[in-house]
Design an enzyme around this catalytic site. Structure first.
Site, short mmCIF file in Angstrom:
data_model
loop_
_atom_site.label_atom_id
_atom_site.label_comp_id
_atom_site.label_asym_id
_atom_site.label_seq_id
_atom_site.Cartn_x
_atom_site.Cartn_y
_atom_site.Cartn_z
N ASP A 85 -1.47 3.34 4.45
CA ASP A 85 -2.14 3.87 3.16
C ASP A 85 -0.43 4.05 2.28
OD1 ASP A 85 -3.42 5.67 0.98
OD2 ASP A 85 -2.13 7.17 1.53
N ASP A 131 0.23 5.48 -1.53
CA ASP A 131 0.78 6.73 -1.92
C ASP A 131 0.53 7.76 -0.97
OD1 ASP A 131 0.84 5.58 -4.63
OD2 ASP A 131 -1.91 5.52 -4.40
#
Length: 252
Positions: free
Chosen positions: A10, A12
């Protein structure tokens, strides 16, 4: 049995320290509409948006529309969906999502998002181990932000919000984004790991059948770590280097 031969990260909160900006942008979008919603019959003025708990539980890792709809539903604010081209406002779900995007862009104008210090060293460790790497994010900003942080060349592929819109990929907790990333790496999910800090993300990793789902809890919050495990993380790491050790430790 060998360990994961690829890792999907991922973006963020895992690679980039951008989660606080997203949370602040959502707060600007939601809190600025509270009075308007009360005046138009959506109920009495509700408490301000919780940029910690509500962001983590309802919004983190999701596409803008999905996140806006989740929060509005929990808060019993009944708005029509609207359309993707709606300007920033308070009258439709898409307008609220656009309001968040406007606030986030203004925050980006004031300074660049920084990568966490452990990211580049961790990715280089994986490269020395022959592990292929992908970055995945529902955000359309992911690719340019990774490039600005000097990380783009450390990934074999990137799947971002622009790709998701073009390909019609559902948002997390649906695993579509991660499955697209593993497919681009040429690796089956059962031979790959996912590294996530969001509840919806670890849920997606588990639903996608990935070999290993590693949660990241950089704040060292036991409640947050437990929540990650409850939603699907096999293990929880305090930082990315620790997460990479877990991935490499699973290898022969």
């Amino acid at each position: 049995m060998t360990g994961p031969s690829a890792v999907v990260f991922d973006t963020d909160g895992v690679l980039l320290d951008s989660a606080p900006l997203h949370a602040a942008a959502w707060k600007t979008a939601f809190d600025g509409c509270l009075d308007s919603w009360a005046q138009t019959g959506s109920g009495s003025r509700r408490p301000p948006f919780d940029a910690d708990g509500e962001y983590r539980e309802l919004l983190d890792g999701k596409p803008r529309y999905d996140g806006a709809l989740a929060w509005l539903s929990v808060r019993a604010v009944d708005l029509p969906p609207g359309a993707p081209g709606d300007p920033p406002g308070c009258g439709t779900v898409w307008a609220v999502a656009a309001r968040k995007e406007q606030a986030f862009n203004r925050m980006l104008d004031t300074g660049a998002v920084q990568a966490f210090a452990d990211v580049a060293p961790a990715l280089r460790v994986l490269r020395t181990q022959g592990v292929r790497c992908a970055a995945a994010s529902a955000s359309r900003h992911a690719r340019p932000l990774l490039e600005a942080a000097g990380l783009l060349n450390l990934f074999d592929t990137v799947v971002d919000g622009t790709d998701a819109a073009r390909l019609g990929l559902a948002g997390k907790p649906d695993p579509a984004l991660f499955l697209e990333a593993s497919a681009r790496l040429g690796v089956e999910p059962q031979d790959a790991a996912v590294v996530e800090d969001a509840l919806a993300g670890v849920d997606a990793g588990r639903r996608g059948g990935f070999r290993l789902v590693v949660g990241i809890d950089r704040a060292g919050n036991p409640d947050a770590a437990n929540a990650l495990v409850e939603r699907g993380a096999d293990v929880v790491a305090a930082d990315l280097l620790a997460a990479v050790e877990m991935v490499c430790g699973a290898r022969p």
